[in-house]
Design a protein around this motif. Sequence first.
Motif, PDB file in Angstrom:
ATOM      1  N   ILE A  16      53.266  61.140  44.158  1.00 35.60           N
ATOM      2  CA  ILE A  16      52.761  61.725  44.892  1.00 35.60           C
ATOM      3  C   ILE A  16      52.876  62.690  44.798  1.00 35.60           C
ATOM      4  N   HIS A  98      44.187  64.828  50.215  1.00 35.21           N
ATOM      5  CA  HIS A  98      43.544  63.519  50.143  1.00 35.21           C
ATOM      6  C   HIS A  98      42.303  64.206  50.945  1.00 35.21           C
ATOM      7  N   ARG A 126      48.629  56.957  28.313  1.00 40.52           N
ATOM      8  CA  ARG A 126      48.266  57.340  29.221  1.00 40.52           C
ATOM      9  C   ARG A 126      48.458  57.665  30.329  1.00 40.52           C
ATOM     10  N   ASP A 128      47.743  58.851  34.056  1.00 41.18           N
ATOM     11  CA  ASP A 128      46.288  59.380  35.756  1.00 41.18           C
ATOM     12  C   ASP A 128      47.578  59.886  36.664  1.00 41.18           C
ATOM     13  N   ASP A 129      47.017  59.945  37.629  1.00 35.43           N
ATOM     14  CA  ASP A 129      47.987  60.578  38.831  1.00 35.43           C
ATOM     15  C   ASP A 129      49.314  60.112  39.483  1.00 35.43           C
ATOM     16  N   GLY A 130      49.147  58.261  38.644  1.00 36.11           N
ATOM     17  CA  GLY A 130      50.034  57.587  39.350  1.00 36.11           C
ATOM     18  C   GLY A 130      50.553  56.690  38.317  1.00 36.11           C
ATOM     19  N   ARG A 228      64.108  57.489  41.915  1.00 34.67           N
ATOM     20  CA  ARG A 228      64.532  59.313  41.687  1.00 34.67           C
ATOM     21  C   ARG A 228      65.311  59.654  41.727  1.00 34.67           C
TER      22      ARG A 228
ATOM     23  N   ARG B  69      52.600  53.300  47.244  1.00 34.69           N
ATOM     24  CA  ARG B  69      52.805  53.021  45.457  1.00 34.69           C
ATOM     25  C   ARG B  69      53.776  52.195  44.686  1.00 34.69           C
ATOM     26  N   ASP B  70      55.296  52.749  45.409  1.00 31.59           N
ATOM     27  CA  ASP B  70      55.660  51.804  44.341  1.00 31.59           C
ATOM     28  C   ASP B  70      56.628  50.542  44.305  1.00 31.59           C
ATOM     29  N   LYS B  72      53.838  48.696  44.297  1.00 32.65           N
ATOM     30  CA  LYS B  72      52.695  48.171  42.583  1.00 32.65           C
ATOM     31  C   LYS B  72      52.567  46.453  43.773  1.00 32.65           C
ATOM     32  N   ARG B  96      44.781  54.208  48.617  1.00 30.91           N
ATOM     33  CA  ARG B  96      44.071  54.880  48.195  1.00 30.91           C
ATOM     34  C   ARG B  96      44.880  56.171  47.691  1.00 30.91           C
ATOM     35  N   LEU B  97      45.241  56.899  48.157  1.00 31.97           N
ATOM     36  CA  LEU B  97      46.185  57.827  47.798  1.00 31.97           C
ATOM     37  C   LEU B  97      47.473  56.977  47.032  1.00 31.97           C
ATOM     38  N   GLY B  98      47.872  55.809  47.229  1.00 29.52           N
ATOM     39  CA  GLY B  98      49.372  55.478  47.153  1.00 29.52           C
ATOM     40  C   GLY B  98      48.983  55.048  45.556  1.00 29.52           C
ATOM     41  N   ALA B 101      45.465  55.151  41.400  1.00 29.72           N
ATOM     42  CA  ALA B 101      45.594  55.753  40.024  1.00 29.72           C
ATOM     43  C   ALA B 101      45.713  53.647  39.354  1.00 29.72           C
ATOM     44  N   GLN B 102      46.811  53.109  40.366  1.00 23.97           N
ATOM     45  CA  GLN B 102      47.324  51.614  39.683  1.00 23.97           C
ATOM     46  C   GLN B 102      46.521  50.835  38.665  1.00 23.97           C
ATOM     47  N   GLN B 103      46.879  50.874  37.612  1.00 26.44           N
ATOM     48  CA  GLN B 103      45.963  49.736  37.129  1.00 26.44           C
ATOM     49  C   GLN B 103      47.247  48.211  36.877  1.00 26.44           C
TER      50      GLN B 103
END
Lengths: 337, 434
Positions: A16, A98, A126, A128-130, A228, B69-70, B72, B96-98, B101-103
């Motif tokens: 993030i 945000h 691809r 994007d932010d993620g 990371r 996010r991590d 997934k 929403r923040l994390g 962008a996940q697909q």
Amino acid sequence: VTWRRERWSADHSLPIGVTTRAQLGELVRAGDIVAAGATLAAALRVPGARRLGLSPSDFDRELRVRVGSDVVAGTVLARVGRRFARSVTAPIDGRLLHVTVDGDLYIAPIVDRWTVRATLDGVVSRSDDGLVEIEGEAWCFQGAAAYGPDAIGELTLGVDGPNADLAPTRIDVRLSGRIIVGGARMSAEVITRAHACGIAGLVAGGVPPAGLRVVYGDAVTASGSPSRDDRPTVLCLMGFGSASLPPEVYKPFAALAGARAAIHTASARLFVFSTADIGRPEPPAPDVAVSGEGPAAYAPVSRPEADADEVGGDQEEPAQSDEELSPSSNDPSPAER
Amino acid sequence: MTVSTGTHAPVEQIRTTLGRSLRVALVHGREEASRRAVAHLALASGTEVVTRVRATDPRSFVEAAQALRDAKPDVVVIQGGAKDQAALAELLEALRLGCGAQQPMPRIFGLVDTGVADALRLHADPFEFERFAAVSEMVEALRALRRAGNEDIVLRDALIEDGARALATTNGSTALAVDVTERSTSLVLARTDGRIEAAHLVPLGLGMGADHVVVRASLDNVRRWLPWPIDAPALLERMFNRTRPLVEDLATTEAAILLEMALAREAIAHALRDASDAGLDVAAMRSAPAILITGRVASLPKAGQSLLVLVDGLEPNAVSTVFREPDEGRAERIGMVVPVMPRRSAKIRIVRASGRSVARVDPGTFGLVEIGEDVDVAVNGAGIRGHGRSGDLGVLIDARGRPLSLPERDGERIPTVTRWHAALQAVGAEGSPT
């Protein structure tokens, strides 16, 4: 379990706080910075729409600062009215992170900066932010498991044969920035020493799990642990413990030594960027074309021109060291920002 | 798997699978009941829990977003009351923040009141928010996702539940099914009225899930079941290499079998622990009069090995008849377990059609009483009473006490464990493997 040269894709998850990232279609080389951003501390929630007396849907129109921008304390984030103006200002230096559904703002102080580097020569497919995904052609070996952050460096043989163990005494600072290929086994002592000497990554047939626990903690599993943070990068090619490398696996290492390489820990793959001829590549497995996890989700590209090049055995120049890294064309360095 | 529909009817071949691995993030309210509800949901649906976030989570907004996010997740399961609405809304903002962008984007499954659902739905944009009125509906929806739209396949957990139900109906009593495979461990308690309580843990098993057993149970707890000394690094190496595809086949060497047995005991024990944590009726599981073992544990070469894994891992505390059904074989009744916890020497009366006998039981006794194959048996005395049917092995008297404890020192532990294995003929005559 074999070497294959074809078109691959590599995902690079982003933390993030992205500031810049490579754009779709951009050409990148392994080691290039494909995304940079800020490490953020605990965020403050600032009333936005309610303070301005707006509905959340109207609030976006009044924002004076783009979400994701860095702000200093006192910066006007949103404002309405002219004579009797009402505004929302940043209470701290940080990043406008945000906007909530209610029209509130999250601002987080910046405590550090991060960068993410490409592990594949190719094209950004691809962005994007993620995540930034890169597709490109390379020699690849699918390992069993990988640990630590992605690594990029010059591939260097650290042993004299496929059955040899990499001795700690063969690791020194002159090998800094390289990916060292061990033989059948790599001990925890080698891993920690290599990390201390600035070795980019280690590749071996097997790594004792007890050693992995020493380095990565007791929660480590056989499925790997991409991360990371500042830790050693290790790729287990065949399994755990001691696993001598078959000739068809080891010989290509000798042929590819000196080439640029990258370890993509999320997929446990070693990519080597060389047109060297290491023998006839194995035909891809039948499921390659339908697998989203494996190589890119289409059949490998036939490359007659590449095959022609391979006769010459040319190798590309070694990878850049940490000090020489240059960002991709669209990404200013963190210092410039 | 083969399902027979009679002697003259055609045999129907069905495809059984664990289904797609479904990654689930659990977001719940501050109440303990809320935590238990989402834990129960995850266990019942056989999904893989990748992260848990409580409404009162001490992590900051950014940390919560990064954790999501991590992780997934494929699905985010939300449960909470009206009191938790604000905190859950903030966690949805973190989502929403994390994961914005996940697909493909994670879907949100809410087990909440209509009012709370309406409020949370606003904060869930752009994610798909679905509200479920009952746990069973959400479990079915999660299983449908695991089937990935393929209605032809039968999920293994559903099959195990059917097996437990069938056993409960046949026996006219509560029944427990214990299933341990390469990647999953299941406990299903079925009651005679058709109700079930199920815990399907993924990944936790003997092959691809072996390393997770070690991480959860600790290496020492796996090692303690082995009847020979082995140093920790060597054992860890074997465990990690079990996750490789090369070792998917059934174990053939005695060392591999004993290793699988050790893993299976801990897998079952941890499944019980999770079931208890989620509020399932573990006491009823331990006292089920009929127990069915399936999966890899049922496929061990000797019936005594399957029985030993069961009594060590489950620690039953009532008289039970034990069955086992390998994946490629018929169900068989293997024995009857009589757990007793005497403080001093006691007697148990064993009654069967051909007569009665008395067994003397000392604390720590563990062994089979030869009673004849497959006969009805009633036992009473020493604080235990019940009846069942001896299988091929007979009646197992287990007076080791509950909870089962093993000696700490190798010098005492190894002879003890070896004796237990020998009592059920679970080891070969050639001696301990090295």
